[in-house]
Design a protein around this motif. Structure first.
Motif, PDB file in Angstrom:
ATOM      1  N   THR A   1       0.849  -1.183   0.000  1.00 56.09           N
ATOM      2  CA  THR A   1       0.000   0.000   0.000  1.00 56.09           C
ATOM      3  C   THR A   1       0.885   1.234   0.000  1.00 56.09           C
ATOM      4  O   THR A   1       1.864   1.306   0.752  1.00 56.09           O
ATOM      5  N   VAL A   2       0.530   2.197  -0.815  1.00 57.81           N
ATOM      6  CA  VAL A   2       1.332   3.426  -0.895  1.00 57.81           C
ATOM      7  C   VAL A   2       0.412   4.636  -0.806  1.00 57.81           C
ATOM      8  O   VAL A   2      -0.668   4.668  -1.392  1.00 57.81           O
ATOM      9  N   ILE A   3       0.849   5.624  -0.011  1.00 57.03           N
ATOM     10  CA  ILE A   3       0.199   6.925   0.071  1.00 57.03           C
ATOM     11  C   ILE A   3       1.263   7.944  -0.284  1.00 57.03           C
ATOM     12  O   ILE A   3       2.266   8.074   0.422  1.00 57.03           O
ATOM     13  N   SER A   4       1.064   8.646  -1.383  1.00 53.12           N
ATOM     14  CA  SER A   4       2.112   9.503  -1.910  1.00 53.12           C
ATOM     15  C   SER A   4       1.607  10.925  -2.103  1.00 53.12           C
ATOM     16  O   SER A   4       0.503  11.138  -2.598  1.00 53.12           O
ATOM     17  N   ASP A   5       2.409  11.895  -1.676  1.00 54.34           N
ATOM     18  CA  ASP A   5       2.136  13.313  -1.902  1.00 54.34           C
ATOM     19  C   ASP A   5       3.224  13.836  -2.834  1.00 54.34           C
ATOM     20  O   ASP A   5       4.295  14.247  -2.397  1.00 54.34           O
ATOM     21  N   GLU A   6       2.945  13.780  -4.121  1.00 49.99           N
ATOM     22  CA  GLU A   6       3.962  14.131  -5.108  1.00 49.99           C
ATOM     23  C   GLU A   6       4.384  15.590  -4.993  1.00 49.99           C
ATOM     24  O   GLU A   6       5.555  15.927  -5.191  1.00 49.99           O
ATOM     25  N   ALA A   7       3.423  16.468  -4.681  1.00 52.67           N
ATOM     26  CA  ALA A   7       3.743  17.898  -4.597  1.00 52.67           C
ATOM     27  C   ALA A   7       4.757  18.175  -3.504  1.00 52.67           C
ATOM     28  O   ALA A   7       5.681  18.968  -3.663  1.00 52.67           O
ATOM     29  N   ALA A   8       4.590  17.509  -2.354  1.00 52.20           N
ATOM     30  CA  ALA A   8       5.500  17.722  -1.225  1.00 52.20           C
ATOM     31  C   ALA A   8       6.697  16.782  -1.264  1.00 52.20           C
ATOM     32  O   ALA A   8       7.660  16.967  -0.517  1.00 52.20           O
ATOM     33  N   GLY A   9       6.634  15.760  -2.127  1.00 49.63           N
ATOM     34  CA  GLY A   9       7.746  14.814  -2.222  1.00 49.63           C
ATOM     35  C   GLY A   9       7.781  13.803  -1.096  1.00 49.63           C
ATOM     36  O   GLY A   9       8.850  13.289  -0.758  1.00 49.63           O
ATOM     37  N   ASN A  10       6.615  13.504  -0.496  1.00 49.40           N
ATOM     38  CA  ASN A  10       6.555  12.556   0.619  1.00 49.40           C
ATOM     39  C   ASN A  10       5.901  11.252   0.189  1.00 49.40           C
ATOM     40  O   ASN A  10       4.985  11.237  -0.639  1.00 49.40           O
ATOM     41  N   THR A  11       6.374  10.148   0.778  1.00 48.25           N
ATOM     42  CA  THR A  11       5.854   8.819   0.447  1.00 48.25           C
ATOM     43  C   THR A  11       5.704   8.002   1.718  1.00 48.25           C
ATOM     44  O   THR A  11       6.538   8.080   2.625  1.00 48.25           O
ATOM     45  N   PHE A  12       4.627   7.211   1.792  1.00 50.09           N
ATOM     46  CA  PHE A  12       4.426   6.243   2.870  1.00 50.09           C
ATOM     47  C   PHE A  12       4.092   4.921   2.197  1.00 50.09           C
ATOM     48  O   PHE A  12       3.022   4.753   1.620  1.00 50.09           O
ATOM     49  N   LEU A  13       5.026   3.975   2.246  1.00 47.40           N
ATOM     50  CA  LEU A  13       4.916   2.698   1.547  1.00 47.40           C
ATOM     51  C   LEU A  13       5.071   1.567   2.556  1.00 47.40           C
ATOM     52  O   LEU A  13       6.014   1.568   3.340  1.00 47.40           O
ATOM     53  N   TYR A  14       4.139   0.592   2.552  1.00 47.98           N
ATOM     54  CA  TYR A  14       4.277  -0.530   3.489  1.00 47.98           C
ATOM     55  C   TYR A  14       3.696  -1.815   2.904  1.00 47.98           C
ATOM     56  O   TYR A  14       2.787  -1.792   2.082  1.00 47.98           O
ATOM     57  N   TRP A  15       4.255  -2.942   3.378  1.00 46.23           N
ATOM     58  CA  TRP A  15       3.817  -4.271   2.944  1.00 46.23           C
ATOM     59  C   TRP A  15       4.260  -5.293   3.983  1.00 46.23           C
ATOM     60  O   TRP A  15       5.071  -4.993   4.870  1.00 46.23           O
ATOM     61  N   SER A  16       3.721  -6.502   3.879  1.00 43.65           N
ATOM     62  CA  SER A  16       4.097  -7.604   4.779  1.00 43.65           C
ATOM     63  C   SER A  16       4.977  -8.594   4.025  1.00 43.65           C
ATOM     64  O   SER A  16       4.725  -8.910   2.857  1.00 43.65           O
ATOM     65  N   GLU A  17       5.999  -9.066   4.740  1.00 42.43           N
ATOM     66  CA  GLU A  17       6.958 -10.000   4.134  1.00 42.43           C
ATOM     67  C   GLU A  17       7.549 -10.882   5.234  1.00 42.43           C
ATOM     68  O   GLU A  17       8.064 -10.371   6.228  1.00 42.43           O
TER      69      GLU A  17
ATOM     70  N   HIS B   1      10.489  11.985   3.470  1.00 37.41           N
ATOM     71  CA  HIS B   1      10.645  12.909   2.354  1.00 37.41           C
ATOM     72  C   HIS B   1      11.488  12.217   1.284  1.00 37.41           C
ATOM     73  O   HIS B   1      12.704  12.391   1.191  1.00 37.41           O
ATOM     74  N   ILE B   2      10.806  11.402   0.487  1.00 39.56           N
ATOM     75  CA  ILE B   2      11.448  10.610  -0.559  1.00 39.56           C
ATOM     76  C   ILE B   2      10.394  10.364  -1.635  1.00 39.56           C
ATOM     77  O   ILE B   2       9.226  10.150  -1.334  1.00 39.56           O
ATOM     78  N   SER B   3      10.803  10.428  -2.895  1.00 37.90           N
ATOM     79  CA  SER B   3       9.843  10.225  -3.972  1.00 37.90           C
ATOM     80  C   SER B   3       9.425   8.762  -4.016  1.00 37.90           C
ATOM     81  O   SER B   3      10.145   7.867  -3.530  1.00 37.90           O
ATOM     82  N   LEU B   4       8.270   8.499  -4.597  1.00 36.56           N
ATOM     83  CA  LEU B   4       7.809   7.114  -4.726  1.00 36.56           C
ATOM     84  C   LEU B   4       8.775   6.300  -5.565  1.00 36.56           C
ATOM     85  O   LEU B   4       9.075   5.142  -5.238  1.00 36.56           O
ATOM     86  N   GLU B   5       9.294   6.898  -6.623  1.00 37.97           N
ATOM     87  CA  GLU B   5      10.247   6.187  -7.480  1.00 37.97           C
ATOM     88  C   GLU B   5      11.468   5.735  -6.691  1.00 37.97           C
ATOM     89  O   GLU B   5      11.915   4.581  -6.798  1.00 37.97           O
TER      90      GLU B   5
END
Length: 353
Positions: free
Chosen positions: A313-329, A339-343
């Protein structure tokens, strides 16, 4: 959750304090005097408040019930919300001890008030005084007549940006307030700003000085609920070697980080390990790993993607350059946030070994 839910409420409440008695615009000193008089004459109170907000495209609706008793007793619960994870949440303070209950996780966090960061009425009043003057400096207040709200007579006032002011209300917007004519209680407030968004706060019912029992400001922990101490949630600095030894699971480390970023801190937070990377204002992010998600996701539109063969799941704010990415493994939840781009976050995720 507290921060998200009360952000919309705080903006509208602070704006509502810039109103006047009998339709007259008054000074900040007179406003503060009226606030202090209300606090002195009100021993306790109970209200049901609904907030609807659309902030920068993020929609949220919350109805909450609130009880307060002087000098520092507080209880609040979420009655209804557009976000299921907030449903039924309860926050209680007896002035010394605090409880925060999350039904969705069947989790109760307990601790001293200072550890729970529960805002006291006195602290809120102090913080608002400066905000009142700031709002007055940039706003014109106009009496727009009288209307009925929640079956009560109210003054309707409109706040607009003051011409020539260096700063304006958030988003350059306007606020409309409905003030109870008898008790100077804000019955309804709306805000609209082209850049900030819009929101409405409406008091569905309220009681002043109902004589609340102190027993209301304690919390009975539900059977089977997990209890954690707030102080145990404070991150503990460790070395990378200590983190590997104490993790209790294979700690994943990135082989790729954005150019120039370095590992600056390692923390153990409960059963999770947090790695903080920083370089400059361009890059500042953390990698968290543990049995549960490290903190609630931010507000925002989410999407599902596939990474490392897992649904993430990803929640991304491209304008501010913020990313919240998480998964189970492998039974663990991995989070990359900051403060990191999704890419770049995806490159970091794929490089974890």
């Amino acid at each position: 959750m507290k921060k998200q839910v009360w952000l919309a409420v705080s903006v509208l409440v602070v704006l509502s304090l810039t109103v006047a008695a009998c339709g007259q615009q008054i000074t900040a000193e007179e406003i503060v005097a009226k606030m202090q008089e209300t606090v002195e004459n009100t021993e306790d109170g109970h209200a049901v408040v609904k907030v609807d907000a659309n902030v920068q495209g993020i929609e949220m609706s919350v109805t909450g019930e609130i009880w307060e008793k002087s000098p520092n007793l507080f209880r609040a619960r979420v009655l209804d919300t557009s976000d299921p994870k907030f449903e039924g949440m309860v926050m209680v303070s007896d002035g010394q001890q605090g409880w925060f209950y999350e039904p969705g996780r069947n989790l109760v966090t307990v601790g001293e008030v200072e550890e729970m960061e529960t805002p006291l009425p006195q602290e809120m009043l102090s913080e608002m005084q400066g905000a009142i003057q700031a709002i007055l400096d940039v706003s014109d207040v106009e009496l727009a007549g009288e209307e009925e709200v929640a079956s009560r007579a109210a003054y309707k006032l409109i706040l607009t940006p003051k011409e020539g002011a260096e700063q304006t209300l958030p988003g350059g917007g306007t606020a409309t307030l409905w003030v109870d004519k008898d008790q100077w209680f804000i019955l309804r407030a709306t805000y609209a700003g082209s850049a900030f968004g819009q929101g409405t706060m409406e008091v569905q019912s309220f009681e002043l000085n109902p004589g609340l029992s102190d027993n209301l400001f304690t919390f009975q922990i539900p059977d089977g609920a997990k209890v954690v101490e707030a102080k145990s949630q404070a991150p503990i600095p460790v070395t990378l070697d200590e983190a590997k030894a104490q993790a209790g699971f294979p700690l994943l480390l990135p082989e790729y980080v954005p150019g120039g970023a370095t590992l600056i801190e390692v923390y153990k937070n409960g059963e999770s390990i947090i790695l903080r990377y920083d370089h400059s204002t361009e890059v500042a992010f953390a990698i968290a790993q543990g049995p549960e998600l490290a903190g609630p996701p931010p507000m925002g539109a989410s999407q599902e993607i596939t990474i490392r063969g897992q649904v993430a799941t990803v929640i991304s704010d491209e304008a501010a350059g913020n990313t919240f990415l998480y998964w189970s493994e492998n039974g663990m939840t991995v989070t990359i946030a900051g403060h990191i781009s999704l890419e770049e976050a995806l490159k970091v995720a794929e490089s974890l070994q």
